[in-house]
Each structure stands twice: as structure tokens, then as C-alpha cells.
Motif scaffolding. Structure first.
Motif, mmCIF file in Angstrom:
data_model
loop_
_atom_site.group_PDB
_atom_site.id
_atom_site.type_symbol
_atom_site.label_atom_id
_atom_site.label_comp_id
_atom_site.label_asym_id
_atom_site.label_seq_id
_atom_site.Cartn_x
_atom_site.Cartn_y
_atom_site.Cartn_z
ATOM 1 N N UNK A 14 0.828 -1.154 0.074
ATOM 2 C CA UNK A 14 -0.153 0.284 0.062
ATOM 3 C C UNK A 14 0.788 1.336 -0.013
ATOM 4 N N UNK A 15 1.871 1.279 0.530
ATOM 5 C CA UNK A 15 2.857 2.263 0.814
ATOM 6 C C UNK A 15 3.566 2.748 -0.502
ATOM 7 N N UNK A 16 4.117 1.572 -1.133
ATOM 8 C CA UNK A 16 4.552 1.614 -2.397
ATOM 9 C C UNK A 16 3.553 2.138 -3.517
ATOM 10 N N UNK A 17 2.474 1.836 -3.327
ATOM 11 C CA UNK A 17 1.298 2.125 -4.398
ATOM 12 C C UNK A 17 1.246 3.759 -4.362
ATOM 13 N N UNK A 18 1.151 4.057 -2.987
ATOM 14 C CA UNK A 18 0.715 5.555 -2.653
ATOM 15 C C UNK A 18 2.100 6.563 -3.145
ATOM 16 N N UNK A 19 3.293 5.938 -3.052
ATOM 17 C CA UNK A 19 4.587 6.517 -3.482
ATOM 18 C C UNK A 19 4.506 6.628 -4.838
ATOM 19 N N UNK A 20 3.992 5.711 -5.646
ATOM 20 C CA UNK A 20 3.919 5.523 -6.906
ATOM 21 C C UNK A 20 2.910 6.625 -7.398
ATOM 22 N N UNK A 21 1.825 6.601 -6.906
ATOM 23 C CA UNK A 21 0.764 7.269 -7.177
ATOM 24 C C UNK A 21 1.252 8.764 -7.294
ATOM 25 N N UNK A 22 1.857 9.260 -6.170
ATOM 26 C CA UNK A 22 2.294 10.654 -5.983
ATOM 27 C C UNK A 22 3.319 10.898 -7.036
ATOM 28 N N UNK A 23 4.256 10.047 -7.284
ATOM 29 C CA UNK A 23 5.366 10.242 -8.321
ATOM 30 C C UNK A 23 4.621 10.298 -9.743
ATOM 31 N N UNK A 24 3.593 9.813 -9.832
ATOM 32 C CA UNK A 24 2.908 9.920 -11.339
ATOM 33 C C UNK A 24 2.368 11.016 -11.393
ATOM 34 N N UNK A 25 1.806 11.430 -10.219
ATOM 35 C CA UNK A 25 1.159 12.863 -10.205
ATOM 36 C C UNK A 25 2.019 14.159 -10.383
ATOM 37 N N UNK A 26 3.156 13.883 -9.802
ATOM 38 C CA UNK A 26 4.158 14.938 -9.949
ATOM 39 C C UNK A 26 4.767 14.984 -11.375
#
Length: 64
Positions: A14-26
Motif C-alpha cells: 500500500x505504501x509503495x502504491x501511494x508513493x507510485x501514485x504521488x510520483x505519477x502525479x508529480x
């Protein structure tokens, strides 16, 4: 794993998914800013209609 103040925290999926999502948004923010900064001539050179470019650049970071 991440070392934090003498403890080890394991990265959960879940943490990895959140980090990946934030990176995608950035990444989207950066790409849309770059698109918005191109001149009309540059957009035409790469085959993008200026109106389409401005429409894309105006989208919020979470929109696809």
C-alpha cells in the motif's frame, strides 16, 4: 526496508502504491507545465494543436 530512528520499517504494498501514485502525479504536473510553456510554433513543429495543448495543460494533476 527503511531505517528510521533505530527501527526498521518494512515498505508495504500500500505504501509503495501511494508513493507510485504521488510520483505519477508529480510527473503529470511537470509534463503539463512543460507543455504549457511551449510556443505556438514549437507545438506546431511537433504536431500538436495549440488549443489541444492548452486543454491538456489545464487539466488537474489527477486527471488522465
Amino acid at each position: 526496508m527503511f531505517a528510521t530512528a533505530g527501527r526498521i520499517a518494512i515498505a508495504s504494498p500500500a505504501r509503495s502504491s501511494i508513493i507510485a501514485t504521488v510520483a505519477l502525479w508529480a510527473d503529470r504536473v511537470a509534463q503539463r507545465r512543460a507543455l504549457a510553456s511551449l510556443s505556438v510554433e514549437a507545438l506546431k513543429d511537433i504536431g500538436i494543436d495549440p488549443a489541444d495543448a492548452m486543454h491538456e495543460a489545464a487539466k488537474p494533476f489527477w486527471a488522465v
